[in-house]
Write an enzyme that holds these catalytic residues in place. Structure first.
Site, PDB file in Angstrom:
ATOM      1  N   LYS A 246      54.041  26.754  44.882  1.00 42.87           N
ATOM      2  CA  LYS A 246      53.126  26.987  45.996  1.00 42.87           C
ATOM      3  C   LYS A 246      51.883  26.109  45.873  1.00 42.87           C
ATOM      4  O   LYS A 246      51.383  25.836  44.786  1.00 42.87           O
ATOM      5  CB  LYS A 246      52.702  28.462  46.029  1.00 42.87           C
ATOM      6  CG  LYS A 246      53.807  29.416  46.482  1.00 42.87           C
ATOM      7  CD  LYS A 246      54.234  29.122  47.922  1.00 42.87           C
ATOM      8  CE  LYS A 246      55.203  30.155  48.465  1.00 42.87           C
ATOM      9  NZ  LYS A 246      54.555  31.390  48.888  1.00 42.87           N
ATOM     10  N   GLN A 306      60.172  38.293  36.604  1.00 45.57           N
ATOM     11  CA  GLN A 306      60.654  37.470  37.703  1.00 45.57           C
ATOM     12  C   GLN A 306      60.745  36.038  37.198  1.00 45.57           C
ATOM     13  O   GLN A 306      60.259  35.734  36.113  1.00 45.57           O
ATOM     14  CB  GLN A 306      59.689  37.563  38.889  1.00 45.57           C
ATOM     15  CG  GLN A 306      58.287  37.089  38.546  1.00 45.57           C
ATOM     16  CD  GLN A 306      57.207  37.954  39.143  1.00 45.57           C
ATOM     17  OE1 GLN A 306      57.420  39.102  39.481  1.00 45.57           O
ATOM     18  NE2 GLN A 306      56.014  37.386  39.278  1.00 45.57           N
ATOM     19  N   ASP A 341      58.588  30.661  45.533  1.00 40.94           N
ATOM     20  CA  ASP A 341      58.481  30.190  44.145  1.00 40.94           C
ATOM     21  C   ASP A 341      58.936  31.237  43.136  1.00 40.94           C
ATOM     22  O   ASP A 341      58.848  31.009  41.931  1.00 40.94           O
ATOM     23  CB  ASP A 341      57.042  29.760  43.844  1.00 40.94           C
ATOM     24  CG  ASP A 341      56.034  30.891  44.033  1.00 40.94           C
ATOM     25  OD1 ASP A 341      56.302  31.800  44.842  1.00 40.94           O
ATOM     26  OD2 ASP A 341      54.973  30.870  43.384  1.00 40.94           O
ATOM     27  N   ASP A 378      53.381  43.709  36.068  1.00 38.81           N
ATOM     28  CA  ASP A 378      53.330  43.260  37.456  1.00 38.81           C
ATOM     29  C   ASP A 378      54.420  43.945  38.282  1.00 38.81           C
ATOM     30  O   ASP A 378      55.600  43.909  37.930  1.00 38.81           O
ATOM     31  CB  ASP A 378      53.521  41.735  37.487  1.00 38.81           C
ATOM     32  CG  ASP A 378      53.304  41.144  38.866  1.00 38.81           C
ATOM     33  OD1 ASP A 378      52.177  41.252  39.379  1.00 38.81           O
ATOM     34  OD2 ASP A 378      54.272  40.590  39.426  1.00 38.81           O
ATOM     35  N   ASN A 379      53.998  44.576  39.388  1.00 39.86           N
ATOM     36  CA  ASN A 379      54.946  45.162  40.342  1.00 39.86           C
ATOM     37  C   ASN A 379      56.047  46.004  39.692  1.00 39.86           C
ATOM     38  O   ASN A 379      57.238  45.804  39.970  1.00 39.86           O
ATOM     39  CB  ASN A 379      55.601  44.053  41.175  1.00 39.86           C
ATOM     40  CG  ASN A 379      54.709  43.602  42.323  1.00 39.86           C
ATOM     41  OD1 ASN A 379      53.899  44.368  42.834  1.00 39.86           O
ATOM     42  ND2 ASN A 379      54.860  42.361  42.709  1.00 39.86           N
ATOM     43  N   GLU A 407      50.730  48.039  37.482  1.00 39.08           N
ATOM     44  CA  GLU A 407      50.119  47.434  38.666  1.00 39.08           C
ATOM     45  C   GLU A 407      51.025  47.747  39.859  1.00 39.08           C
ATOM     46  O   GLU A 407      51.907  46.978  40.204  1.00 39.08           O
ATOM     47  CB  GLU A 407      49.959  45.917  38.475  1.00 39.08           C
ATOM     48  CG  GLU A 407      49.199  45.223  39.588  1.00 39.08           C
ATOM     49  CD  GLU A 407      50.098  44.533  40.605  1.00 39.08           C
ATOM     50  OE1 GLU A 407      49.579  44.110  41.658  1.00 39.08           O
ATOM     51  OE2 GLU A 407      51.309  44.402  40.354  1.00 39.08           O
ATOM     52  N   LYS A 519      44.610  32.230  42.559  1.00 41.42           N
ATOM     53  CA  LYS A 519      46.026  32.329  42.197  1.00 41.42           C
ATOM     54  C   LYS A 519      46.736  30.993  42.370  1.00 41.42           C
ATOM     55  O   LYS A 519      47.779  30.759  41.746  1.00 41.42           O
ATOM     56  CB  LYS A 519      46.725  33.379  43.070  1.00 41.42           C
ATOM     57  CG  LYS A 519      46.301  34.807  42.800  1.00 41.42           C
ATOM     58  CD  LYS A 519      47.252  35.807  43.433  1.00 41.42           C
ATOM     59  CE  LYS A 519      47.286  35.689  44.942  1.00 41.42           C
ATOM     60  NZ  LYS A 519      48.202  36.690  45.541  1.00 41.42           N
ATOM     61  N   TYR A 520      46.192  30.145  43.221  1.00 40.43           N
ATOM     62  CA  TYR A 520      46.869  28.879  43.530  1.00 40.43           C
ATOM     63  C   TYR A 520      46.034  27.658  43.174  1.00 40.43           C
ATOM     64  O   TYR A 520      46.432  26.534  43.467  1.00 40.43           O
ATOM     65  CB  TYR A 520      47.218  28.829  45.029  1.00 40.43           C
ATOM     66  CG  TYR A 520      47.933  30.061  45.507  1.00 40.43           C
ATOM     67  CD1 TYR A 520      49.277  30.269  45.195  1.00 40.43           C
ATOM     68  CD2 TYR A 520      47.265  31.035  46.244  1.00 40.43           C
ATOM     69  CE1 TYR A 520      49.940  31.407  45.618  1.00 40.43           C
ATOM     70  CE2 TYR A 520      47.920  32.182  46.673  1.00 40.43           C
ATOM     71  CZ  TYR A 520      49.249  32.363  46.354  1.00 40.43           C
ATOM     72  OH  TYR A 520      49.909  33.492  46.772  1.00 40.43           O
TER      73      TYR A 520
END
Length: 646
Positions: A246, A306, A341, A378-379, A407, A519-520
């Protein structure tokens, strides 16, 4: 056929889902047990709670005391990490029944020769259990009960407190009944009390345009420590995928030089057991963790399950991903959001056992290789609940100090289930609770419902994913009072650091997301800045570490005020050795004057009795001797944090 007993035991608390899950405590905390215990007829009954640590063979016990309407309560303290078991036992106390009945007859001037002989039998039954001194007393009592010439002496003994005390101490539990066995998991203190600081390690460089490294992070540890944070959380530190990377502001196509999202994990440089080459080596990371530990800071890693399209797993274990009919892999989606991504792991794979083992190995790798004791997950709500229950339990077997923060900003029952499965702490809805009514309702839900037994909240005013509307274009007063509320309502608090400290609030139009999100992008912050907000945050964190009433969440009582814009609450530790009073003006634009009602009953004082309240932010102190007391709070410093001195 039912077994023979005369005792009913119902509604034992605390327990979760009939004992399907364990409740949570930390070392040194109390467990307050209640139960409904009753029997047929009018006989005297007694009951106790029995408990033991998993390493112990012998049960300890505490007698339950009646509170009325066949309800009983008792408290015991847990002193070791790991699992405890506990249950309630109840019985008809025949010896006390005898003593009570004999007393009534004597009061009615009845002869009790036969009853005294029964008393001798009750004394005889416990002779082998009692101490030497008690044995002498019982032997004397037996002789008196059996000797008609000692009738007057025997009746006095029969009615004595000394005999009652011995009978209570050594009950004969004929036909006793027990409740089901329940579980507690006891963690170290950090599971309940922690102060988190988050920044992106790639933004740690103080040289403009240069990618940060673990060495740069080491240089910032002094700053993090000085601000009173004890947990330093990093977004993923692994290699970032290059396929479908990204660009800035989540652009689908990255431009040359775009660094991508750290959550797009994996490339030809490695996967979940590797570090991003521009950050440094695993040895560099070990050095950072070690130095942080020497300063009282634990480094928390992001455990994000992930993979980027070019993660080594995709080629080595294609069965762990979901392939579409056209031969491509399904990327992550949360419509309308698309994460090209990221490829989610396919937990329904037929190779799920090997998958689970590998994911466990990933977590154990960083624990055993780099001494990591804290994970932010995460998630977790997008992975199977029972996977988490298994993984956390497996890690706790070998490494009981390891903690997990969930989270999961999702549905309440889902968040609760993750906590029940073993997550040590959980993100919350605090981020979106802004009015006095919303805050009171939410805190009372967390601290007065069954959630208090298993759900440990961690309050974050912001995260890299969330710039709440309340902070968008907000003034300094909002940032001050949001952190104050987070840090004093909850015993665990977190902050997405420099963005909050510098009050950066540019948002994507119509969304609760940061514009030009870190984040990017790779940022270069001025880490030397010292402003009022940083000073106040540091002061609040220091106070939290000095006051045990602020190191727990559940002991809280809201106080009445005469303003909807002024919220007040009283907190105390389990032993009431530390008591604090917080008063906050949540109107960021106007000063508020208000009367605040002290919780006199909880404080153990009466109207007219003086107390001193010491303002821990400013150092000022006041003498209050009334139930209602006047305060005025300016937006420039919109709160009081009082230590109560009686």
């Amino acid at each position: 056929m039912q077994r023979q007993t005369r005792i009913i035991i119902e509604n034992v608390t605390p327990q979760l889902d009939g004992g399907a899950f364990f409740i949570k405590r930390i070392i040194g905390q109390n467990v307050d047990v209640t139960a409904n215990v009753f029997g047929d007829g009018h006989d005297i009954i007694a009951c106790c709670v029995k408990y033991k640590h998993e390493s112990e063979k012998k049960w300890q016990e505490v007698r339950l005391s009646p509170t009325g309407n066949d309800e009983w309560k008792a408290t015991f303290k847990v002193s070791k990490q790991g699992y405890y078991s506990y249950f309630v036992e109840g019985w008809v106390d025949y010896a006390l029944n005898w003593q009570h009945g004999t007393e009534r007859k004597i009061q009615d001037n009845q002869q009790v020769k036969s009853e005294l002989l029964e008393g001798a039998e009750y004394c005889q039954a416990i002779l082998k259990e009692v101490s030497a001194t008690e044995k002498v007393y019982l032997t004397t009592s037996i002789k008196a009960f059996q000797d008609e010439k000692q009738y007057d002496k025997a009746t006095k003994i029969a009615l004595s407190k000394e005999l009652r005390h011995i009978f209570e101490k050594y009950p004969t539990r004929t036909l006793a009944n027990t409740s089901s066995e329940l579980k507690i998991y006891v963690d170290r203190k950090k599971a309940l009390f922690s102060t988190w600081y988050e920044f992106f390690p790639r933004s740690a460089s103080q040289v403009k345009g240069k990618h940060g490294t673990f060495k740069d992070c080491e240089a910032l540890l002094t700053r993090v420590s000085a601000m009173g944070f004890d947990t330093l959380y990093f977004p993923p530190i692994h290699p970032i995928g290059e396929v479908n990377r990204k660009g800035k502001n989540n652009a689908t196509n990255a431009q040359v030089g775009d660094v991508g999202s750290p959550w797009g994990i994996g490339s030809h440089h490695g996967g979940h057991k590797s570090t991003h080459p521009e950050l440094g080596t695993i040895d560099d990371f070990k050095s950072l963790v070690k130095k942080a530990k020497s300063m009282g800071i634990e480094v928390a890693m992001d455990y994000a399950l992930q993979a980027a399209p070019d993660h080594p797993y995709v080629k080595e274990f294609p069965q762990w991903f979901k392939w579409r009919p056209d031969g491509t892999v399904q990327y992550a989606e949360n419509p309308p959001k698309k994460y090209q991504d990221i490829q989610p792991i396919y937990f329904e794979s037929s190779e799920w056992k090997n998958l689970w083992k590998e994911l466990l190995d990933v977590a154990l790798f960083w624990i055993e290789e780099c001494d990591i004791k804290v994970y932010r997950v995460d998630n977790p709500h997008t992975k199977p609940f029972y996977f988490w229950g298994w993984l956390i339990a497996e890690i706790k077997k070998k490494h009981p100090d390891v903690l997990f923060l969930a989270e999961a900003f999702t549905a309440p029952k889902v968040m609760n289930e993750l906590a029940k499965q073993g997550f040590s702490q959980s993100y919350t809805y605090f981020t979106w609770r802004n009015t006095k009514a919303e805050l009171v309702e939410y805190i009372e839900e967390l601290t007065q419902s069954a959630q208090k037994e298993f759900y440990r909240p961690n309050f974050w005013p912001n995260t890299p994913d969330i710039l709440p509307y309340a902070l968008q274009s907000a003034n300094e007063s909002v940032y001050l009072h949001k952190y104050f509320l987070a840090a004093t309502l909850s015993s665990s608090v977190g902050l997405y650091g420099p963005v909050y400290e510098y009050m950066i609030s540019d948002a994507m139009i119509g969304k609760e997301e940061y514009l030009n999100s870190e984040k990017y992008e790779c940022y270069n912050w001025d880490w030397t800045v010292q402003n009022k907000l940083i000073t106040i945050i540091s002061r609040l964190n220091k106070i939290r570490h000095e006051h045990t009433s602020l190191q727990q969440t559940n002991n809280i009582e809201f106080c009445k005020t005469d303003s909807d814009q002024v919220i007040a609450y009283y907190k105390f530790d389990d032993d009431k050795q530390d008591e604090t009073l917080m008063i906050c003006n949540i109107d960021p634009y106007y000063a508020k004057q208000s009367w605040v009602q002290l919780p006199l009953k909880s404080l153990g004082i009466k109207e007219g009795q003086s107390i001193r309240v010491i303002e821990l932010i400013t150092g000022n102190s006041y003498i209050w001797d009334k139930e209602w007391n006047f305060v005025e709070l300016q937006p420039s410093l919109p709160f009081h944090l009082f230590k109560i001195q009686k």
